[in-house]
Design a protein around this motif. Structure first.
Motif, short mmCIF file in Angstrom:
data_model
loop_
_atom_site.label_atom_id
_atom_site.label_comp_id
_atom_site.label_asym_id
_atom_site.label_seq_id
_atom_site.Cartn_x
_atom_site.Cartn_y
_atom_site.Cartn_z
N LYS A 88 0.83 -1.21 0.00
CA LYS A 88 0.00 0.00 0.00
C LYS A 88 0.87 1.26 0.00
O LYS A 88 0.63 2.19 -0.77
N ARG A 105 1.43 4.09 -2.99
CA ARG A 105 1.23 5.54 -2.77
C ARG A 105 2.45 6.32 -3.22
O ARG A 105 2.34 7.37 -3.86
N LYS A 128 2.75 6.36 -7.05
CA LYS A 128 1.79 7.30 -7.61
C LYS A 128 2.25 8.74 -7.42
O LYS A 128 2.17 9.57 -8.34
N ILE A 149 4.40 11.86 2.61
CA ILE A 149 3.77 10.56 2.83
C ILE A 149 4.43 9.79 3.97
O ILE A 149 3.76 9.28 4.86
#
Length: 399
Positions: free
Chosen positions: A52, A56, A59, A385
């Protein structure tokens, strides 16, 4: 750190093609598949941060790459106890369509300053020089040289006019990017101007400071700066893929570099420009593997004494929110290290002590986006992030 030629030439080092052939920059909307790669000796899985989080990051990096029109990006993120993220995306060569890989060598621009200052600090540890020695004790003819110390130079607080800001320098370099510049020639461009402030009064990023420190190292040791850095810094740090080039040589593999720092303002291939104009301030070359090692070494002071490392980390305000600067090193919201920007290439190599995390970004363009360095945009997207309480966001210095 940099500015444009006539509007933006500033940073660390260059290299380039024998012909400044205008090219089309890669479209910001170009769609290129993410290329996952890793070094042969790197035993950490690329997806070590989990599916996951990796998705992220993929992307986010690809979004910035497309929106900023960056041809190719290499990212390395290592977070002990959590895993790692090593990726290459986009193109190393926009003409051939060759993909970017994590094995690329790149020009690291102003990250060279961390190597030059480390070599200087080792001489301080040896008792051969003092940080508060005046530059006039080593180099003649420096304006206000009896009041400017080696510390002022390393902290970017000397007040010496940056030679790379001189319009004649811009013109001379961009008219013949294959030209060799001696350190003395570079300094003369800056000496044409009055000092901008009294020593120690404030921060101003100036490559003139590092050229002088390079000359100090050569005078004290009696050896070429490149040889001193190789023997005293690269070998002890076990950096086998980092070098101080003598000319425009560039180890393979390396991506093509794209810049608009040209006399016409059109995009050109700057891959093989001679980096002598940046010398001690930004002529070096490295790769992801070595920059990964170097980030922690610089931030923790592995090559110098604890006393001197404490001095190095006494960073001072720069006038840019969130960023302070010390002895050839900066802090950006907790991240310690340096960035590099030269025509065609940009890098970021930083370490976050609170999490023992390392981040390295390498890209093959220096074309700014809304006055933002593209490497900063990539690093910011990643840290937003993975370390939201410590977001790398070094601002572009004023030209």
């Amino acid at each position: 750190m940099r500015r444009t030629p006539s509007r933006r030439l500033f940073a660390a080092s260059l290299l380039v093609a024998s012909i400044l052939a205008p090219m089309m920059a890669i479209p910001a909307t170009a769609d290129h598949a993410v290329v996952a790669d890793r070094f042969d000796k790197d035993k950490t899985p690329p997806d070590g941060l989990g599916r996951k989080l990796t998705a992220r990051l993929d992307k986010a990096v690809e979004k910035v790459r497309r929106q900023a029109g960056i041809p190719g990006v290499v990212v390395g993120l290592w977070m002990p106890g959590k895993g790692s993220y090593v990726r290459a995306t986009g193109l190393a060569d926009t003409d051939t369509g060759e993909p970017m890989t994590t094995r690329e060598f790149v020009r690291i621009g102003s990250e060279t300053k961390t190597f030059t200052v480390t070599a200087l600090l080792k001489l301080v540890d040896d008792g051969r020089i003092g940080l508060d020695d005046p530059i006039s004790a080593y180099v003649d003819g420096v304006p206000n040289g009896d009041r400017i110390t080696l510390r002022h130079l390393a902290e970017m607080r000397s007040g010496l006019y940056p030679y790379s800001e001189d319009p004649d320098f811009d013109h001379d370099l961009l008219s013949d990017p294959d030209r060799y510049f001696s350190p003395e020639e570079l300094l003369e461009y800056g000496y044409r101007h009055k000092n901008t402030f009294a020593p120690g009064k404030k921060f101003e990023y100036s490559n003139s400071n590092l050229i002088l420190l390079g000359l100090v190292i050569e005078k004290v040791t009696g050896h070429r700066l490149a040889d001193v850095i190789e023997r005293r810094v690269l070998r002890p740090a076990h950096l086998r893929h980092t070098l101080f080039p003598e000319g425009s040589e560039f180890p393979e593999p390396h991506p093509r570099g794209y810049t608009n720092q040209t006399l016409s303002g059109e995009v050109a291939d700057s891959t093989d420009w001679d980096p002598s104009w940046a010398w001690a301030a930004g002529a070096m070359i490295s790769n992801l593997h070595d920059l990964h090692r170097w980030a922690k070494i610089v931030a923790t002071g592995e090559l110098i004494s604890p006393r001197l490392q404490a001095e190095r980390l006494k960073t001072l305000p720069t006038g840019h929110p969130g960023t302070t600067y010390g002895l050839g090193i900066f802090k950006s919201d907790g991240w310690i290290g340096h960035n590099g920007s030269i025509p065609g290439y940009e890098t970021v190599t930083v370490y976050l002590p609170s999490k023992k995390a390392t981040l390295v970004v390498m890209i093959n363009t220096d074309i700014t986006v809304g006055e933002q360095e593209p490497s900063t945009l990539v690093a910011r997207a990643i840290t937003e992030i993975v370390t939201p309480k410590n977001v790398y966001s070094r601002p572009l210095p004023p030209s």
